[in-house]
Design a protein around this motif. Structure first.
Motif, mmCIF file in Angstrom:
data_model
loop_
_atom_site.group_PDB
_atom_site.id
_atom_site.type_symbol
_atom_site.label_atom_id
_atom_site.label_comp_id
_atom_site.label_asym_id
_atom_site.label_seq_id
_atom_site.Cartn_x
_atom_site.Cartn_y
_atom_site.Cartn_z
ATOM 1 N N GLY A 50 -3.974 -2.565 -3.482
ATOM 2 C CA GLY A 50 -3.910 -3.968 -3.896
ATOM 3 C C GLY A 50 -3.829 -4.198 -5.395
ATOM 4 O O GLY A 50 -4.152 -5.288 -5.878
ATOM 5 N N THR A 71 5.080 -0.359 -5.802
ATOM 6 C CA THR A 71 5.509 -0.374 -7.204
ATOM 7 C C THR A 71 6.276 0.905 -7.527
ATOM 8 O O THR A 71 5.905 1.980 -7.078
ATOM 9 C CB THR A 71 4.277 -0.462 -8.134
ATOM 10 O OG1 THR A 71 3.537 -1.616 -7.781
ATOM 11 C CG2 THR A 71 4.679 -0.533 -9.603
ATOM 12 N N THR A 95 0.302 0.203 -12.266
ATOM 13 C CA THR A 95 0.931 1.507 -12.033
ATOM 14 C C THR A 95 1.258 1.701 -10.556
ATOM 15 O O THR A 95 0.678 1.047 -9.691
ATOM 16 C CB THR A 95 -0.001 2.658 -12.484
ATOM 17 O OG1 THR A 95 -1.176 2.657 -11.655
ATOM 18 C CG2 THR A 95 -0.397 2.495 -13.941
ATOM 19 N N GLN A 98 1.773 5.702 -5.648
ATOM 20 C CA GLN A 98 2.383 6.808 -4.919
ATOM 21 C C GLN A 98 2.392 8.094 -5.735
ATOM 22 O O GLN A 98 2.674 8.069 -6.934
ATOM 23 C CB GLN A 98 3.828 6.461 -4.535
ATOM 24 C CG GLN A 98 3.928 5.476 -3.393
ATOM 25 C CD GLN A 98 5.384 5.183 -3.049
ATOM 26 O OE1 GLN A 98 6.268 5.998 -3.265
ATOM 27 N NE2 GLN A 98 5.619 4.008 -2.516
ATOM 28 N N LYS A 184 -6.790 -11.435 -2.106
ATOM 29 C CA LYS A 184 -6.360 -12.481 -1.167
ATOM 30 C C LYS A 184 -7.126 -13.783 -1.398
ATOM 31 O O LYS A 184 -6.532 -14.851 -1.525
ATOM 32 C CB LYS A 184 -6.554 -11.993 0.270
ATOM 33 C CG LYS A 184 -6.004 -12.948 1.302
ATOM 34 C CD LYS A 184 -6.047 -12.331 2.674
ATOM 35 C CE LYS A 184 -5.412 -13.266 3.696
ATOM 36 N NZ LYS A 184 -5.417 -12.687 5.034
HETATM 37 N N1 LIG Z 1 -6.398 -8.636 3.125
HETATM 38 C C1 LIG Z 1 -6.034 -8.269 1.906
HETATM 39 N N2 LIG Z 1 -4.846 -7.654 1.730
HETATM 40 C C2 LIG Z 1 -4.510 -7.295 0.467
HETATM 41 C C3 LIG Z 1 -5.363 -7.522 -0.650
HETATM 42 N N3 LIG Z 1 -4.754 -7.031 -1.747
HETATM 43 C C4 LIG Z 1 -3.585 -6.542 -1.341
HETATM 44 N N4 LIG Z 1 -3.423 -6.691 -0.011
HETATM 45 C C5 LIG Z 1 -2.281 -6.253 0.792
HETATM 46 O O1 LIG Z 1 -2.184 -4.838 0.657
HETATM 47 C C6 LIG Z 1 -0.828 -4.426 0.567
HETATM 48 C C7 LIG Z 1 -0.612 -3.603 -0.679
HETATM 49 O O2 LIG Z 1 -0.834 -4.419 -1.823
HETATM 50 P P1 LIG Z 1 -0.222 -4.052 -3.270
HETATM 51 O O3 LIG Z 1 -0.870 -4.938 -4.253
HETATM 52 O O4 LIG Z 1 1.245 -4.062 -3.237
HETATM 53 O O5 LIG Z 1 -0.741 -2.556 -3.427
HETATM 54 P P2 LIG Z 1 -0.587 -1.562 -4.676
HETATM 55 O O6 LIG Z 1 -1.904 -0.940 -4.923
HETATM 56 O O7 LIG Z 1 0.042 -2.288 -5.815
HETATM 57 O O8 LIG Z 1 0.423 -0.484 -4.085
HETATM 58 P P3 LIG Z 1 1.443 0.490 -4.903
HETATM 59 O O9 LIG Z 1 2.360 -0.416 -5.652
HETATM 60 O O10 LIG Z 1 2.150 1.294 -3.863
HETATM 61 O O11 LIG Z 1 0.606 1.361 -5.781
HETATM 62 C C8 LIG Z 1 0.019 -5.705 0.652
HETATM 63 O O12 LIG Z 1 0.462 -5.870 1.985
HETATM 64 C C9 LIG Z 1 -0.950 -6.807 0.270
HETATM 65 O O13 LIG Z 1 -0.624 -8.051 0.870
HETATM 66 C C10 LIG Z 1 -6.619 -8.176 -0.414
HETATM 67 O O14 LIG Z 1 -7.445 -8.422 -1.309
HETATM 68 N N5 LIG Z 1 -6.889 -8.520 0.881
#
Ligand SMILES: Nc1nc2c(ncn2[C@@H]2O[C@H](COP(=O)(O)OP(=O)(O)OP(=O)(O)O)[C@@H](O)[C@H]2O)c(=O)[nH]1
Length: 231
Positions: A50, A71, A95, A98, A184
């Motif tokens: 997230g 990302t 960042t 992956q 969220k």
């Molecule tokens: N329920 C919930 N889902 C979340 C939350 N934060 C992120 N998500 C979900 O988790 C998934 C990944 O979120 P990203 O923010 O893209 O994750 P990331 O850590 O940036 O991932 P990478 O870019 O691959 O490193 C998405 O489907 C979001 O909607 C949260 O606080 N609550």
């Protein structure tokens, strides 16, 4: 992530900008705004925890629902916060979690002044990997980097597999401040970045009459719970 993710073709350009672009963040006399070369905050942690959503929540007050786009490489946003009446400009780097982008992330660690290390409370593996992230941070980041551990997605109470106490215990073991957040609902997101901004401002300004800011104490302002109903 992310609507704001980079296409791979853009990466060399960004890398160049970041390497040279630090000059953009040298202290400047913007009225009432503390802009410093020492306000680079980096978000790290496994893919999907997230990081992008946390940044978008903080920057735009919105949640990126829907399909998850990882990302590519690294991305950044600026945000100005008002801390104790002083504006502090943070440059926040998002960042890629992956594994295949790990070498890109390594190259940026040394420039970061603060790191927000995230795991997902609904994903045990992301929590188990925190020690490996800490080893990496120890290896690549500056010794005095400001570090905070965040357990994200606490709104998903029914899917939680990492207990709050486990996060607290790990954080204590490593002497790192800890909070649970939800990109969220927005729970504790502003608070986490404000804590970082306060610490960076304190370190950079070194005001003789200002009482020492204690990051560990500040995180006690954290709101506990799932934050499921806030937005
Ligand atoms: N329920 C919930 N889902 C979340 C939350 N934060 C992120 N998500 C979900 O988790 C998934 C990944 O979120 P990203 O923010 O893209 O994750 P990331 O850590 O940036 O991932 P990478 O870019 O691959 O490193 C998405 O489907 C979001 O909607 C949260 O606080 N609550």
């Amino acid at each position: 992530m992310s609507q704001m993710g980079l296409r791979e073709a853009q990466m060399p350009q960004l890398a160049k900008t970041s390497a040279n672009g630090l000059a953009d963040f040298e202290p400047v006399a913007e009225r009432n705004c503390f802009v410093s070369s020492k306000n680079l905050v980096m978000l790290v942690g496994d893919s999907g925890v997230g990081k992008t959503c946390l940044l978008v929540r903080f920057k735009d007050g919105a949640f990126l629902a829907g399909s998850f786009i990882s990302t590519v490489g690294i991305d950044f946003r600026n945000k100005v916060l008002t801390v104790d009446g002083v504006k502090v400009k943070l440059q926040i780097w998002d960042t890629a979690g992956q594994e295949r982008f790990r070498s890109v992330t390594h190259a940026y660690y040394r420039d970061a002044h603060a790191l927000l290390l995230l795991y997902d409370v609904t994903n045990k593996a992301s929590f188990d990997n925190i020690q490996a992230w800490l080893t990496e941070i120890h290896e690549y980041a500056q010794q005095d980097v400001v570090l905070m551990l965040l357990g994200n997605k606490v709104d998903s109470a029914q899917d939680r597999v990492v207990k709050r106490e486990d996060g607290e215990k790990l954080a204590k073991e490593y002497g790192v401040p800890f909070m649970e957040t939800s990109a969220k609902s927005g729970l504790n997101v502003e608070l986490a970045f404000t804590a970082i901004a306060k610490e960076l401002k304190h370190r950079s300004m070194k005001l003789p009459n200002e009482p020492k800011f204690k990051l560990h104490d500040y995180v006690k302002k954290e709101v506990r719970g799932s934050g499921c109903c806030r937005s």
